[in-house]
Motif scaffolding. Structure first.
Motif, short mmCIF file in Angstrom:
data_model
loop_
_atom_site.label_atom_id
_atom_site.label_comp_id
_atom_site.label_asym_id
_atom_site.label_seq_id
_atom_site.Cartn_x
_atom_site.Cartn_y
_atom_site.Cartn_z
N LYS A 7 -6.55 3.03 -6.61
CA LYS A 7 -5.95 4.58 -7.57
C LYS A 7 -6.66 5.72 -7.02
O LYS A 7 -6.75 6.73 -6.27
CB LYS A 7 -5.06 4.01 -8.95
N ARG A 77 -1.29 8.48 -7.57
CA ARG A 77 -1.72 7.53 -8.61
C ARG A 77 -0.76 6.19 -8.51
O ARG A 77 -0.94 6.27 -9.88
CB ARG A 77 -1.68 8.61 -9.59
N SER A 79 0.32 3.11 -6.80
CA SER A 79 0.17 2.45 -5.32
C SER A 79 1.75 1.84 -4.88
O SER A 79 1.82 1.58 -4.11
CB SER A 79 -0.45 1.15 -5.82
#
Length: 319
Positions: A7, A77, A79
């Motif tokens: 991230k 932020r 995935s």
């Protein structure tokens, strides 16, 4: 820990790309149809195994990640809302630092010359069947002619790699297929420059990123079924390295056909191999040939959809 580092990597790269697009480095940035992707990314269908495939022309080494600077920053932020893509081992994974960076950046290491039955393609199929988003550069290399309005090849793409067809064929649910087209990135990062200039983007490029409407699954199914019914399937590759002459290929093709028959393209795949119903046996070369021909057809149908969008974008650009 790995998830956190991924991230962080994606966020840093995404925010850097967003800064490049919005800080005046480029003369203009035009984005069309982004809502087509955003709707797909936020669809509940993904939780039930319907993945997303975006595909576009490849006109510079900065296409990815810079084009994803158009996404909302909050996506970086998460995935689930950032792409996975395939990356060449001999370019992106050449040392431990690069390898770690690109893996955390959601790039799947792919080996040139190892064919369509390598682990990278298996991984992409698995992710697609889990509802993930896969972005693919079907040509497998930079081709700046496709977006050059003065080139006779403007709007045309190099033949897509057959791995595209395998990923599509073995998807169990119809993926959301979103064609894309880029222009101007070839001016941002022109090919053919000498060092050290070739490592740096050029200011002043006018960029455009177009997201087409999702291609209806029915259109793909019907186009493929027509090719099968009219016996207009393209020939399959016969090289000894990953082609039909490879001794492992018949078994790999047969397994791929079985998987595909249970997926969203099952009907045309079954139709193509029905003629072999009386002679099916493990490693049957005729079975392998027909499955490979269907895959080539799937690849061609998908490429046509991307080129259609490219022709519209390039046509409006010239006017």
């Amino acid at each position: 820990m790995n998830g956190l580092l991924s991230k962080l990597t994606v966020s840093i790269v995404g925010l850097g790309s967003k800064a490049l697009l919005n800080a005046g480095f480029c003369s203009s940035v035009t984005v069309n149809g982004l809502e087509n992707l955003l709707i797909a990314l936020e669809s509940d269908e993904r939780n039930h195994g319907r993945g997303i495939v975006t595909m576009c022309n490849h006109i510079s080494t900065l296409d990815d990640p810079v084009l994803w600077g158009v996404l909302p920053a909050r996506f970086y932020r998460d995935s689930w809302k950032t792409r996975w893509t395939l990356g060449a081992s001999d370019i992106m994974f050449t040392n431990p630092v690069f390898s770690t960076f690109f893996r955390y950046g959601q790039v799947i290491e792919t080996f040139r010359g190892k064919g369509i039955f390598q682990p990278a393609i298996d991984n992409a199929i698995q992710k697609l069947n889990q509802g993930d988003w896969i972005h693919l550069f079907g040509e497998g290399r930079v081709n700046q002619d496709s977006s050059n309005p003065s080139s006779p090849n403007a709007g045309r793409l190099l033949r897509f790699k057959w791995g595209i067809g395998r990923i599509m064929m073995e998807a169990q649910k119809p993926p959301v297929i979103i064609p894309m087209w880029l222009t101007g990135f070839d001016k941002l990062m022109p090919e053919g420059r000498t060092a050290p200039y070739k490592f740096f983007p050029k200011p002043g490029a006018a960029l455009s990123i177009t997201f087409g409407e999702p291609v209806p699954a029915k259109d793909i199914q019907e186009a493929l079924d027509t090719l099968v019914r009219e016996k207009r399937l393209p020939e399959a590759p016969h090289s000894s390295n990953g082609g039909l002459n490879d001794p492992l290929r018949p078994q790999e093709e047969e397994h791929s056909g079985i998987v595909a028959e249970h997926g969203w393209l099952g009907a045309p795949v079954s139709h193509a191999i029905d003629v072999l119903a009386g002679v099916q046996h493990p490693g049957n070369p005729d079975m392998a040939r027909e499955v490979a021909r269907v895959r080539s057809a799937v690849t061609a149908v998908i490429q046509r959809e991307v080129e259609r969008l490219g022709s519209r974008v390039m046509g409006s650009w010239k006017q």
